[in-house]
Design an enzyme around this catalytic site. Structure first.
Site, PDB file in Angstrom:
ATOM      1  N   ASP A  16      48.814  50.260  31.415  1.00 36.62           N
ATOM      2  CA  ASP A  16      47.874  49.679  30.757  1.00 36.62           C
ATOM      3  C   ASP A  16      47.697  48.508  30.040  1.00 36.62           C
ATOM      4  O   ASP A  16      48.099  48.168  29.223  1.00 36.62           O
ATOM      5  CB  ASP A  16      46.719  51.235  30.728  1.00 36.62           C
ATOM      6  CG  ASP A  16      45.408  50.820  29.992  1.00 36.62           C
ATOM      7  OD1 ASP A  16      44.646  49.179  30.256  1.00 36.62           O
ATOM      8  OD2 ASP A  16      45.181  51.721  29.765  1.00 36.62           O
ATOM      9  N   ASP A  40      38.498  44.468  35.172  1.00 39.11           N
ATOM     10  CA  ASP A  40      37.317  44.106  34.080  1.00 39.11           C
ATOM     11  C   ASP A  40      37.331  45.292  33.006  1.00 39.11           C
ATOM     12  O   ASP A  40      36.505  45.016  31.878  1.00 39.11           O
ATOM     13  CB  ASP A  40      37.031  43.761  35.197  1.00 39.11           C
ATOM     14  CG  ASP A  40      35.838  42.053  34.181  1.00 39.11           C
ATOM     15  OD1 ASP A  40      36.402  42.370  33.298  1.00 39.11           O
ATOM     16  OD2 ASP A  40      35.726  41.628  35.647  1.00 39.11           O
ATOM     17  N   THR A 126      44.288  42.603  43.787  1.00 38.82           N
ATOM     18  CA  THR A 126      44.757  43.832  44.563  1.00 38.82           C
ATOM     19  C   THR A 126      44.333  44.937  45.275  1.00 38.82           C
ATOM     20  O   THR A 126      44.162  45.969  45.140  1.00 38.82           O
ATOM     21  CB  THR A 126      46.464  43.819  44.847  1.00 38.82           C
ATOM     22  OG1 THR A 126      46.721  44.280  43.453  1.00 38.82           O
ATOM     23  CG2 THR A 126      46.952  42.362  44.949  1.00 38.82           C
ATOM     24  N   TYR A 129      39.074  43.101  45.338  1.00 41.98           N
ATOM     25  CA  TYR A 129      39.153  42.941  46.447  1.00 41.98           C
ATOM     26  C   TYR A 129      40.148  42.173  47.263  1.00 41.98           C
ATOM     27  O   TYR A 129      39.868  41.618  48.384  1.00 41.98           O
ATOM     28  CB  TYR A 129      39.766  41.381  45.575  1.00 41.98           C
ATOM     29  CG  TYR A 129      38.281  41.252  44.369  1.00 41.98           C
ATOM     30  CD1 TYR A 129      36.905  41.660  44.582  1.00 41.98           C
ATOM     31  CD2 TYR A 129      37.940  39.429  43.754  1.00 41.98           C
ATOM     32  CE1 TYR A 129      35.566  41.363  43.257  1.00 41.98           C
ATOM     33  CE2 TYR A 129      37.350  39.309  43.000  1.00 41.98           C
ATOM     34  CZ  TYR A 129      36.709  39.527  42.850  1.00 41.98           C
ATOM     35  OH  TYR A 129      34.648  39.604  42.387  1.00 41.98           O
TER      36      TYR A 129
END
Ligand code: ADP
Length: 182
Positions: A16, A40, A126, A129
């Protein structure tokens, strides 16, 4: 997998990215720079509201696809977050590869300007999007290797979220190293 190329250590890891202790981490942002889903969302959650406040104050216009903007890391271990909106995959004939390259290169340069010695990248574009990872991974690796040697960056992490993504990156980096020896 770990290799050293032109005095910079390159690591491929499954993790992570919000746990990274590199000086900078890259955020696969969107052009509004107002937070979103995927990596994000994870970065803004882990880093706290300061990151979004700084995005709003410093970058009221957001950020164009392929460009990169720096904020502090808030509660993250990383000192800086480099926000870059990668391209949305639209079939491959909308300049997606060039824009993805720009995201990797501009993020690298912004990290250098900030004085970072280490940087972690997620697999930009990836996820939501839709950029096929088999096409994105060689762009990610080639673009970063093209940025070397770096004045300041001594360590680059590619942080892959899934085992499958790590396997793809490992195959691509192995191929790149093999072909450079030929
Ligand atoms: P994009 O909108 O640029 O496609 P996403 O966040 O949807 O960005 O996905 C980019 C990649 O980041 C995907 O491979 C996704 O699995 C991965 N990802 C999601 N969360 C994390 C995280 N916390 N750390 C590292 N990678 C993550």
């Amino acid at each position: 997998m770990e290799v050293t190329i032109k005095s910079t250590k390159i690591l491929l890891i499954q993790s992570d990215i919000t746990l990274e202790e590199t000086d900078a981490i890259v955020n696969a942002a969107n052009t509004s720079l107002r937070g979103g889903g995927g990596v994000d969302g994870a970065i803004h959650r882990a880093g706290g509201p300061e990151i979004l406040e700084e995005c709003i104050a410093k970058y009221p216009q957001g950020c164009k696809t392929g460009e990169a903007k720096v904020t502090h890391g808030g509660l993250l271990k990383a000192m800086w977050v480099i926000h870059t909106p990668g391209p949305i995959w639209r079939g491959g004939d909308q300049n997606e590869s060039e824009l993805l390259k720009n995201s990797y290169r501009n993020s690298f340069q912004q990290a250098e300007f900030a004085g970072a010695t280490s940087i972690s990248y997620p697999s930009i574009s990836t996820g939501i999007y839709g950029f096929p990872i088999q096409k994105a991974a060689p762009i990610a690796i080639d673009t970063v290797l093209d940025c070397l040697p770096s004045n300041s960056i001594r360590e680059v992490h590619f942080v892959l979220f899934s085992k499958r993504d790590l396997t793809i990156y490992t195959e691509i980096l192995t191929q790149v190293l093999d072909s450079s020896l030929e």
